[in-house]
Design a protein around this motif. Structure first.
Motif, PDB file in Angstrom:
ATOM      1  N   THR A  82      77.523  87.867  83.768  1.00 34.53           N
ATOM      2  CA  THR A  82      76.244  88.433  83.358  1.00 34.53           C
ATOM      3  C   THR A  82      75.122  87.978  84.268  1.00 34.53           C
TER       4      THR A  82
ATOM      5  N   CYS B  22      60.647  89.966  77.007  1.00 35.70           N
ATOM      6  CA  CYS B  22      60.524  91.361  77.442  1.00 35.70           C
ATOM      7  C   CYS B  22      61.467  92.264  76.647  1.00 35.70           C
ATOM      8  N   GLY B  23      61.761  91.872  75.407  1.00 34.68           N
ATOM      9  CA  GLY B  23      62.517  92.709  74.485  1.00 34.68           C
ATOM     10  C   GLY B  23      64.016  92.494  74.533  1.00 34.68           C
ATOM     11  N   ASP B  24      64.666  92.869  73.448  1.00 28.45           N
ATOM     12  CA  ASP B  24      66.126  92.802  73.320  1.00 28.45           C
ATOM     13  C   ASP B  24      66.692  91.411  73.607  1.00 28.45           C
ATOM     14  N   GLY B  25      65.961  90.357  73.226  1.00 22.93           N
ATOM     15  CA  GLY B  25      66.436  88.996  73.438  1.00 22.93           C
ATOM     16  C   GLY B  25      66.419  88.562  74.895  1.00 22.93           C
ATOM     17  N   LYS B  26      65.707  89.282  75.707  1.00 19.86           N
ATOM     18  CA  LYS B  26      65.625  88.965  77.126  1.00 19.86           C
ATOM     19  C   LYS B  26      64.239  88.423  77.461  1.00 19.86           C
TER      20      LYS B  26
ATOM     21  N   CYS C 133      64.199  90.931  83.812  1.00 19.50           N
ATOM     22  CA  CYS C 133      64.374  90.593  82.398  1.00 19.50           C
ATOM     23  C   CYS C 133      65.840  90.193  82.205  1.00 19.50           C
TER      24      CYS C 133
ATOM     25  N   ASP D  28      68.854  87.351  80.113  1.00 19.72           N
ATOM     26  CA  ASP D  28      69.163  86.591  78.902  1.00 19.72           C
ATOM     27  C   ASP D  28      68.422  85.259  78.947  1.00 19.72           C
TER      28      ASP D  28
END
Length: 156
Positions: A34, A73-77, A152, A154
């Protein structure tokens, strides 16, 4: 050579060749690279910016954005930022300084060109490998400004 093989040998050979050709795909599909976390990419960003200014022999380097903080910056990122300035000869114009930074960047890390404006305007570059973006600029003669941010990523 294949024409000299019997039907059973040819089948075994083709099965082995298929297995060998598919093995790398199977191995990569099982792994989940990732990439770096926001913190790891932030450290790389800091290192690249400071190395770039050092490569240009910038004097009086001042960190203007110490980074080190996750910006959601959203979605857990999250992303991280970093910026620093440095001095060059006072008579060197912004377009020369930006070109000098861009030229020196190749000795620091591989970045791809993203965008630029008129001569002397900021130049935006990115590294998909390190997932960082740099903006090379010069607010006035004799002054370097390098800012950056990570993609952005994890958080952990």
């Amino acid at each position: 050579m294949l024409g000299l093989m019997g039907p059973d040998s040819l089948r075994r050979y083709l099965a082995l060749a298929l297995l060998v050709s598919l093995t790398p795909m199977a191995m990569t599909s099982c792994s989940s690279d990732t990439g770096p976390t926001a913190t790891q990419a932030g450290q790389t960003l800091k290192k690249h910016i400071l190395q770039l200014l050092k490569e240009r022999n910038a004097e009086n380097v001042v960190v203007t954005d110490p980074g080190g903080k996750d910006i959601p910056c959203g979605d857990g990122k999250a992303k991280q930022t970093f910026a620093a300035t440095g001095d060059d000869l006072p008579e060197r114009k912004p377009d020369v300084l930006v070109d000098s930074l861009w030229g020196a960047l190749g000795r620091v890390a591989p970045y791809e060109f993203v965008s630029a404006g008129d001569p002397g305007a900021p130049v935006r570059l990115q590294s998909k490998m390190t997932r960082t973006v740099l903006v090379l600029s010069s607010p006035r003669s004799g002054k370097y400004l390098v800012t950056g941010e990570t993609f952005c990523l994890d958080e952990e």
